[in-house]
Design an enzyme around this catalytic site. Structure first.
Site, PDB file in Angstrom:
ATOM      1  N   GLN A  24      -9.458   9.576   7.621  1.00  0.00           N
ATOM      2  CA  GLN A  24      -8.231  10.375   7.798  1.00  0.00           C
ATOM      3  C   GLN A  24      -8.030  11.313   6.602  1.00  0.00           C
ATOM      4  OE1 GLN A  24      -4.287   8.887   9.354  1.00  0.00           O
ATOM      5  NE2 GLN A  24      -3.853   8.665   7.183  1.00  0.00           N
ATOM      6  N   GLY A  52       0.845  -1.203   0.000  1.00  0.00           N
ATOM      7  CA  GLY A  52       0.000   0.000   0.000  1.00  0.00           C
ATOM      8  C   GLY A  52       0.877   1.248   0.000  1.00  0.00           C
ATOM      9  N   HIS A  53       1.945   1.218   0.816  1.00  0.00           N
ATOM     10  CA  HIS A  53       2.888   2.350   0.826  1.00  0.00           C
ATOM     11  C   HIS A  53       3.617   2.443  -0.519  1.00  0.00           C
ATOM     12  CE1 HIS A  53       2.695   1.420   5.266  1.00  0.00           C
ATOM     13  NE2 HIS A  53       2.440   2.709   5.262  1.00  0.00           N
ATOM     14  N   ARG A  90      -0.749  -3.287  10.456  1.00  0.00           N
ATOM     15  CA  ARG A  90      -1.295  -4.026  11.599  1.00  0.00           C
ATOM     16  C   ARG A  90      -1.743  -5.438  11.221  1.00  0.00           C
ATOM     17  NH1 ARG A  90      -3.229   1.409  13.426  1.00  0.00           N
ATOM     18  NH2 ARG A  90      -2.339   1.748  15.502  1.00  0.00           N
ATOM     19  N   SER A 115      -2.270  -3.492   5.439  1.00  0.00           N
ATOM     20  CA  SER A 115      -2.099  -2.634   6.610  1.00  0.00           C
ATOM     21  C   SER A 115      -0.916  -3.169   7.406  1.00  0.00           C
ATOM     22  CB  SER A 115      -3.372  -2.695   7.467  1.00  0.00           C
ATOM     23  OG  SER A 115      -3.100  -2.221   8.766  1.00  0.00           O
ATOM     24  N   ARG A 127      -6.559   5.707   0.527  1.00  0.00           N
ATOM     25  CA  ARG A 127      -8.019   5.772   0.715  1.00  0.00           C
ATOM     26  C   ARG A 127      -8.519   4.718   1.701  1.00  0.00           C
ATOM     27  NH1 ARG A 127     -10.212   9.240  -3.050  1.00  0.00           N
ATOM     28  NH2 ARG A 127      -9.091   9.286  -5.033  1.00  0.00           N
TER      29      ARG A 127
HETATM   30  O1  PAF Z   1      -1.720   6.924   7.979  1.00  0.00           O
HETATM   31  C1  PAF Z   1      -0.696   6.960   8.690  1.00  0.00           C
HETATM   32  O2  PAF Z   1       0.236   6.161   8.537  1.00  0.00           O
HETATM   33  C2  PAF Z   1      -0.599   8.012   9.782  1.00  0.00           C
HETATM   34  O3  PAF Z   1      -1.839   8.271  10.354  1.00  0.00           O
HETATM   35  C3  PAF Z   1       0.075   9.311   9.309  1.00  0.00           C
HETATM   36  C4  PAF Z   1      -0.731  10.001   8.225  1.00  0.00           C
HETATM   37  C5  PAF Z   1       1.473   9.008   8.793  1.00  0.00           C
HETATM   38  C6  PAF Z   1       0.195  10.275  10.482  1.00  0.00           C
HETATM   39  O4  PAF Z   1       0.934   9.751  11.528  1.00  0.00           O
END
Ligand code: PAF
Length: 281
Positions: A154, A37-38, A188, A186, A149
């Site tokens: 957030q 995802g990153h 997590r 994720s 998304r």
């Molecule tokens: O989505 C995240 O990983 C965090 O909430 C963020 C935007 C880096 C803020 O700490």
């Protein structure tokens, strides 16, 4: 390998020098323990600017006192390798005391949007997110910043903050990346045991059923929620936190499903709290 910066002073000086040279800085804030995802965020960011900055900072202000700050997964070496593969120029990775020195007492809060859905289950969470994101924007001074998304609430809150406070940063939302069985990626997910990982598929399955129901003509959100609830409740390891249908623009109630309606879910499986969302039409 990307350049690693650990202090606010060095990052700000670098950002000012980059702007003076006419560089366009794009920014991907993260809490590390990177996954695909990153990677998608970094890939979407790379062509949008000449300098790509990623932050890795596990932000204490967005964790509640009984949450997983201490056990949040970390692997800086692996993260730096992925950053290098994706063409990140600078990794900003400060210590907590650098971001929140003694005497720190200023927080940013987006009213209304921050205390519903995940904000209702995690009081103060979004205040921590908006505070750190604004600080990171002031430190990195990007022209654009990218957010997933999967964390739709957030993203909505950050968009609102940027608008309300006239912050000159373009906010870009990037599609959720999923495992082959549909589970949203994720950091997590690493908490899930083998059995819990199998159980977690109830979340994307329930979302798929919800979309099918709506495609078949169901327009009552309550009926959609009931169906999703039944599917999740069939999974003995799953504990529902919330299931809601809301408007995409302002997360307001959406009793009748229309083009802007989204299903939002939070489900606990073991130690992992899984959140996900989908458009219903
Ligand atoms: O989505 C995240 O990983 C965090 O909430 C963020 C935007 C880096 C803020 O700490």
């Amino acid at each position: 390998m990307p350049k690693i910066i650990k202090t606010i002073k060095e990052m700000q000086e670098t950002s000012i020098a980059l702007a003076a040279r006419g560089e366009r800085v794009v920014f991907v804030p993260t809490m590390g323990y990177l996954h695909d995802g990153h990677r998608a965020l970094l890939r979407a960011a790379r062509p949008r600017g000449s300098t790509l900055v990623m932050s890795i900072f596990v932000n204490p202000a967005q964790f509640g006192p009984r949450e997983d700050l201490g056990s949040y997964p970390r692997d800086l070496d692996r993260d730096l390798r992925m950053a290098a593969e994706e063409g990140v120029d600078i990794v900003f990775t400060p210590e907590a005391a650098e971001i929140y020195p003694e005497g720190f007492r200023t927080y940013v809060e987006v009213e209304g949007l921050s205390n519903t859905l995940c904000g209702a289950s995690r009081p103060g969470h979004f205040r921590g997110v908006t505070t750190v994101v604004l600080k990171l924007f002031n430190i990195v001074m990007p022209r654009a910043a990218l957010f997933g998304r999967k964390d739709f609430q957030q993203l909505t809150i950050i968009e609102r903050m940027v608008k309300d406070l006239d912050i000159p940063v373009e906010i870009v939302g990037v599609e959720t990346v999923r495992e082959p069985d549909g589970l949203a990626m994720s950091s997590r997910n690493s908490y899930l045991s083998g059995d819990e990982r199998k159980a977690a598929v109830c979340v994307p399955r329930a979302m798929e059923e919800a979309r099918r129901l709506v495609a078949g003509g169901e327009a009552r959100s309550a009926a959609v929620i009931e169906k999703v609830k039944k599917i999740i409740e069939k999974e003995p390891l799953a504990v529902i936190d919330y299931i809601n249908v809301r408007r995409a623009e302002d997360l307001g109630d959406a009793p009748i499903v229309d083009g802007s309606s989204m299903l939002f879910l939070a489900v606990k499986i073991g130690k992992a709290r899984l959140i996900d969302n989908t458009r219903l039409k």
